[in-house]
Design a protein around this motif. Structure first.
Motif, PDB file in Angstrom:
ATOM      1  N   THR A 125      -7.204   1.989  -1.131  1.00 21.08           N
ATOM      2  CA  THR A 125      -6.148   0.738  -1.422  1.00 21.08           C
ATOM      3  C   THR A 125      -5.869   0.999  -2.639  1.00 21.08           C
ATOM      4  O   THR A 125      -6.324   1.323  -3.930  1.00 21.08           O
ATOM      5  N   GLY A 126      -4.230   0.801  -2.947  1.00 20.76           N
ATOM      6  CA  GLY A 126      -3.643   0.971  -4.180  1.00 20.76           C
ATOM      7  C   GLY A 126      -3.320   2.309  -4.527  1.00 20.76           C
ATOM      8  O   GLY A 126      -2.919   2.816  -5.537  1.00 20.76           O
ATOM      9  N   GLN A 127      -3.883   3.305  -3.970  1.00 21.39           N
ATOM     10  CA  GLN A 127      -3.367   4.848  -3.974  1.00 21.39           C
ATOM     11  C   GLN A 127      -2.200   5.217  -3.596  1.00 21.39           C
ATOM     12  O   GLN A 127      -1.552   4.605  -2.400  1.00 21.39           O
ATOM     13  N   GLU A 128      -1.556   6.438  -3.759  1.00 23.53           N
ATOM     14  CA  GLU A 128      -0.478   6.890  -3.110  1.00 23.53           C
ATOM     15  C   GLU A 128      -0.617   7.505  -1.576  1.00 23.53           C
ATOM     16  O   GLU A 128      -1.921   7.848  -1.558  1.00 23.53           O
ATOM     17  N   LEU A 129       0.091   7.402  -1.159  1.00 20.22           N
ATOM     18  CA  LEU A 129       0.033   7.762   0.503  1.00 20.22           C
ATOM     19  C   LEU A 129       0.938   9.189   0.740  1.00 20.22           C
ATOM     20  O   LEU A 129       1.821   9.389   0.511  1.00 20.22           O
TER      21      LEU A 129
END
Length: 114
Positions: free
Chosen positions: A70-74
């Motif tokens: 969660t909140g990380q780059e995809l």
């Protein structure tokens, strides 16, 4: 690995688009991108760029089964193809796009002259 941000700034207008395909997204993506495997990738975004005589279609897809924190780059893989406009039209059931400038939030817009 080459990284490329998905840009939406530095344009006169940006907006929203809606696309309905006659046979669904999997049939379209498999036809346009022969190396796209729907069992290995999940579509994240499709970018359509108009050229003089053709469209450039870019698919950004995430590896199936991988969930980023969660909140990380995809992380996505980019697939790219070129289609004539009439060929693209054979796949399309409905296409619409709305553009706006940065002065207003389109999500808050309400049409009052009915």
């Amino acid at each position: 690995m080459k990284e490329q941000p998905f840009e939406s700034h530095e344009h006169d207008l940006v907006g929203y688009a809606a696309l309905d395909l006659k046979s669904g997204p999997e049939a379209f993506l498999s036809a346009v991108f022969p190396n796209y495997n729907p069992g290995r990738f999940v579509p994240v975004a499709i970018k359509v760029a108009f050229g003089k005589d053709h469209l450039t279609i870019a698919l950004y897809a995430h590896a199936a089964g991988e969930k980023p924190a969660t909140g990380q780059e995809l992380p996505v893989k980019k697939f790219k193809g070129v289609l004539d406009m009439d060929v693209f039209a054979t796949y399309v059931k409905h296409f619409s796009v709305s553009f706006s400038n940065d002065q207003f939030d389109m999500e808050q817009m309400r049409v009052t002259n009915r």
